[in-house]
Design an enzyme around this catalytic site. Sequence first.
Site, PDB file in Angstrom:
ATOM      1  N   GLY A 189       0.804  -1.214   0.000  1.00 55.96           N
ATOM      2  CA  GLY A 189       0.000   0.000   0.000  1.00 55.96           C
ATOM      3  C   GLY A 189       0.837   1.264   0.000  1.00 55.96           C
ATOM      4  CG  ASP A 190      -0.720   4.708   1.945  1.00 59.52           C
ATOM      5  OD1 ASP A 190      -0.605   3.643   2.581  1.00 59.52           O
ATOM      6  OD2 ASP A 190      -1.364   5.685   2.364  1.00 59.52           O
ATOM      7  CB  THR A 218      -4.861  -0.078  -0.778  1.00 62.97           C
ATOM      8  OG1 THR A 218      -5.945   0.308   0.094  1.00 62.97           O
ATOM      9  CG2 THR A 218      -5.008   0.669  -2.097  1.00 62.97           C
ATOM     10  CG  ASP A 220      -9.388   0.153   2.986  1.00 65.40           C
ATOM     11  OD1 ASP A 220     -10.060  -0.883   3.055  1.00 65.40           O
ATOM     12  OD2 ASP A 220      -8.785   0.650   3.958  1.00 65.40           O
ATOM     13  CG  MET A 263     -11.697  -4.415   5.616  1.00 65.83           C
ATOM     14  SD  MET A 263     -10.910  -5.605   4.518  1.00 65.83           S
ATOM     15  CE  MET A 263     -12.300  -6.090   3.524  1.00 65.83           C
ATOM     16  N   GLY A 264     -12.455  -0.128   5.475  1.00 67.53           N
ATOM     17  CA  GLY A 264     -12.461   1.252   5.025  1.00 67.53           C
ATOM     18  C   GLY A 264     -11.988   2.145   6.150  1.00 67.53           C
ATOM     19  NE  ARG A 265      -6.239   1.572   9.120  1.00 70.10           N
ATOM     20  CZ  ARG A 265      -6.165   1.209  10.397  1.00 70.10           C
ATOM     21  NH1 ARG A 265      -6.212   2.131  11.353  1.00 70.10           N
ATOM     22  NH2 ARG A 265      -6.018  -0.044  10.729  1.00 70.10           N
ATOM     23  CE1 TYR A 374      -7.656  -8.775  10.235  1.00 70.36           C
ATOM     24  CE2 TYR A 374      -9.507  -8.773  11.750  1.00 70.36           C
ATOM     25  CZ  TYR A 374      -8.297  -8.257  11.346  1.00 70.36           C
ATOM     26  OH  TYR A 374      -7.718  -7.227  12.047  1.00 70.36           O
ATOM     27  CB  ILE A 376     -13.520  -9.440   2.924  1.00 66.00           C
ATOM     28  CG1 ILE A 376     -15.030  -9.628   3.073  1.00 66.00           C
ATOM     29  CG2 ILE A 376     -13.200  -8.640   1.667  1.00 66.00           C
ATOM     30  CD1 ILE A 376     -15.805  -8.323   3.222  1.00 66.00           C
TER      31      ILE A 376
END
Length: 489
Positions: A189-190, A218, A220, A263-265, A374, A376
Amino acid sequence: MASAGNSDRKIINGPAGYVLEDVPHLSDYIPNLPTYPNPLQDNPSYSVVRQYFVDEDDTIPEKIVVHPETPRGTHFRRAGPRQKVYFAADDVLACIVTCGGLCPGLNTVIREIVCGLSYMYGVTRILGIDGGYRGFYAKNTIPLDPKVVNDIHKRGGTVLGTSRGGHDTTKIVDSIQDRGINQVYIIGGDGTQKGAAVIFQEIRRRGLKVAVAGIPKTIDNDIPVIDRSFGFDTAVEEAQRAINAAHVEATSTENGIGLVKLMGRYSGFIAMYATLASRDVDCCLIPESPFYLEGKGGLFEFIEKRLKENGHMVIVIAEGAGQELLSESIQSMTLKDASGNKLLQDIGLWISQRIKDHFAKKMTISLKYIDPTYMIRAIPSNASDNVYCTLLAQSAVHGAMAGYTGFTVGLVNGRHTYIPFDRITEKQNKVVITDRMWARLLSSTHQPSFVSHKDVLVEKKEDTGESMSTQLLGNGQCLDQGEIVNNSV
């Protein structure tokens, strides 16, 4: 065309407002590098392709909705094989590393990097780095070949193992140099891509002939510039199972409520798209859209109204939504994981209890809370993501063999491109609640927006064209966020 910018960025300006945000090349800092004919020209699998090699001048525009007076704008270099390569197959020692959280498609990317290097370019020496960044200096490597990775795309997770943190630039580059590795493929990810950028800078400082390629990961979908990240389609599809279960539970009892946490922080794309796909959801709550519980127009009022109308309700909430409502201690507000992400409290459990407490004396409700997070993350990628992962992996291989370095691959307006690291790490992609896609969701669920008309006007005024995913054009027109996320491979 004229080049501009500092040593960290390659900007090429052309006529009519054309700007190419180019990626580094090994020849930028190592003179007189030998080149070799691309072995694909003799590969029987590609002999039927009329024009397989990408022209050096091919670029892809970042924005495709334009008007006659609009400047040509920012472009990225088109991904794909070049006629000349900067590595002989026998000289290549490649490595692959996966970092951060799990995501559907990781094994597919690993498999296709290995198979791409082997079948397209004849590379025979490929290593897997075990356990994320710290595996460069703390663990053994895993030899990879097409036979080893043949079936791994059918499994979830990553066969190489992963971890958060562990980034020590000096130790990592020392390991790369000592082992003689000259191609590094970094999947993450980033935060991982920021680490990849630092690794590239150190490699360039030492003058090493090492190509560094990133594949953004990611679940998300919060990486900017690219149309979507791999694993996102799979996550939205798998989320349907949880929503369907919540709907069955809710409709099977009087005043039933099914609450699903997805999910989706920081970005609510999974929750938004899963809601739109399901059509069984009555309310979707995401981090970008603040909401309140009590009072007129609040969540409790809407729940009561929907239960009286339908006798049941399904709520989808992203894990990062409503965090400001939780009574956090000063310590919990500052805790972070090894990747630097703020540790979130469980909004699902908290809001479930608040709903139960609120309705305890008003009516009898039956609330079922489902958290498939988890489940997913751990599943294999679906067919769409498998194809996407294949193209991303092959694009990375083509770029590294052609001598490009310090780049990440990504789909931009339906075309695969090479993007400078800094462009995908400078900000996060977020749902814009003044965008038509969010309006479509509101019209589907008929939920309140939880924002006043005045707040919307303020947000529209404060947002600039570059900071909004509904990117404003020169005359105030905008590009629909749905068009950005939904571009197909």
